[in-house]
Motif scaffolding. Structure first.
Motif, PDB file in Angstrom:
ATOM      1  N   MET A  44       0.834  -1.210   0.000  1.00  0.00           N
ATOM      2  CA  MET A  44       0.000   0.000   0.000  1.00  0.00           C
ATOM      3  C   MET A  44       0.868   1.259   0.000  1.00  0.00           C
ATOM      4  SD  MET A  44      -3.155  -0.793  -0.280  1.00  0.00           S
ATOM      5  CE  MET A  44      -3.864   0.771   0.143  1.00  0.00           C
ATOM      6  N   TRP A  47       2.322   1.729  -3.559  1.00  0.00           N
ATOM      7  CA  TRP A  47       1.359   2.240  -4.537  1.00  0.00           C
ATOM      8  C   TRP A  47       0.960   3.675  -4.224  1.00  0.00           C
ATOM      9  CZ3 TRP A  47      -0.387   0.489  -9.182  1.00  0.00           C
ATOM     10  CH2 TRP A  47       0.187  -0.710  -9.605  1.00  0.00           C
ATOM     11  N   GLN A  48       0.928   4.044  -2.972  1.00  0.00           N
ATOM     12  CA  GLN A  48       0.644   5.436  -2.620  1.00  0.00           C
ATOM     13  C   GLN A  48       1.754   6.336  -3.148  1.00  0.00           C
ATOM     14  OE1 GLN A  48      -2.240   6.515  -1.235  1.00  0.00           O
ATOM     15  NE2 GLN A  48      -1.504   8.570  -1.602  1.00  0.00           N
ATOM     16  N   TYR A  59      -5.886   3.175  -8.224  1.00  0.00           N
ATOM     17  CA  TYR A  59      -5.579   1.822  -7.758  1.00  0.00           C
ATOM     18  C   TYR A  59      -6.490   1.469  -6.600  1.00  0.00           C
ATOM     19  CZ  TYR A  59      -3.091   3.438  -3.565  1.00  0.00           C
ATOM     20  OH  TYR A  59      -2.769   4.008  -2.358  1.00  0.00           O
ATOM     21  N   GLY A  60      -6.651   0.174  -6.353  1.00  0.00           N
ATOM     22  CA  GLY A  60      -7.440  -0.284  -5.217  1.00  0.00           C
ATOM     23  C   GLY A  60      -7.925  -1.707  -5.413  1.00  0.00           C
ATOM     24  N   PRO A  61      -8.517  -2.270  -4.355  1.00  0.00           N
ATOM     25  CA  PRO A  61      -9.039  -3.630  -4.441  1.00  0.00           C
ATOM     26  C   PRO A  61     -10.349  -3.678  -5.229  1.00  0.00           C
ATOM     27  CG  PRO A  61      -9.409  -2.728  -2.250  1.00  0.00           C
ATOM     28  CD  PRO A  61      -8.633  -1.705  -3.012  1.00  0.00           C
ATOM     29  N   GLY A  70      -6.315  -6.934  -6.794  1.00  0.00           N
ATOM     30  CA  GLY A  70      -5.919  -5.537  -6.860  1.00  0.00           C
ATOM     31  C   GLY A  70      -5.864  -5.018  -8.280  1.00  0.00           C
TER      32      GLY A  70
END
Length: 110
Positions: A44, A47-48, A59-61, A70
């Protein structure tokens, strides 16, 4: 019909890519071990940082009924750049997840 790639913030041509992070099992989100949770926390943060750097559009689940996975949409010069980003993902280097990359043909963003 020919599509012109987007122009990145520094003026270089770039394309959009779909990054799919594949967990090791369908119930991964509910059954992570402590080691997997640690790898996902680092994932996380990674990706941040990519979002902050302007490489990531979103981005995200994804709430897939078959199991959460993901999603990332990245702006990059080519597929090799996105593959290298995926190979450096802490959850991948830890052996927790795998990934796939696909070019979004003629993708547009606002």
């Amino acid at each position: 019909m020919s599509q012109t790639p987007a122009v990145g913030s520094s003026g270089e041509r770039s394309s959009l890519f779909l990054f799919r992070l594949i967990p090791p099992r369908a119930d991964f989100a509910q059954t992570m071990t402590a080691e997997e949770q640690s790898a996902m926390a680092e994932h996380m943060q990674y990706w941040q940082r990519l979002l902050h750097e302007g490489l990531v559009v979103v981005y995200g689940p994804v709430a897939d009924p078959e199991g959460v996975w993901g999603l990332g949409v990245l702006r990059a010069a080519d597929r090799a750049e996105v593959l290298a980003i995926g190979e450096r993902d802490p959850s991948v280097t830890a052996g927790v997840n795998t990934f796939e990359v696909f070019e979004i043909m003629g993708g547009h963003t606002g």
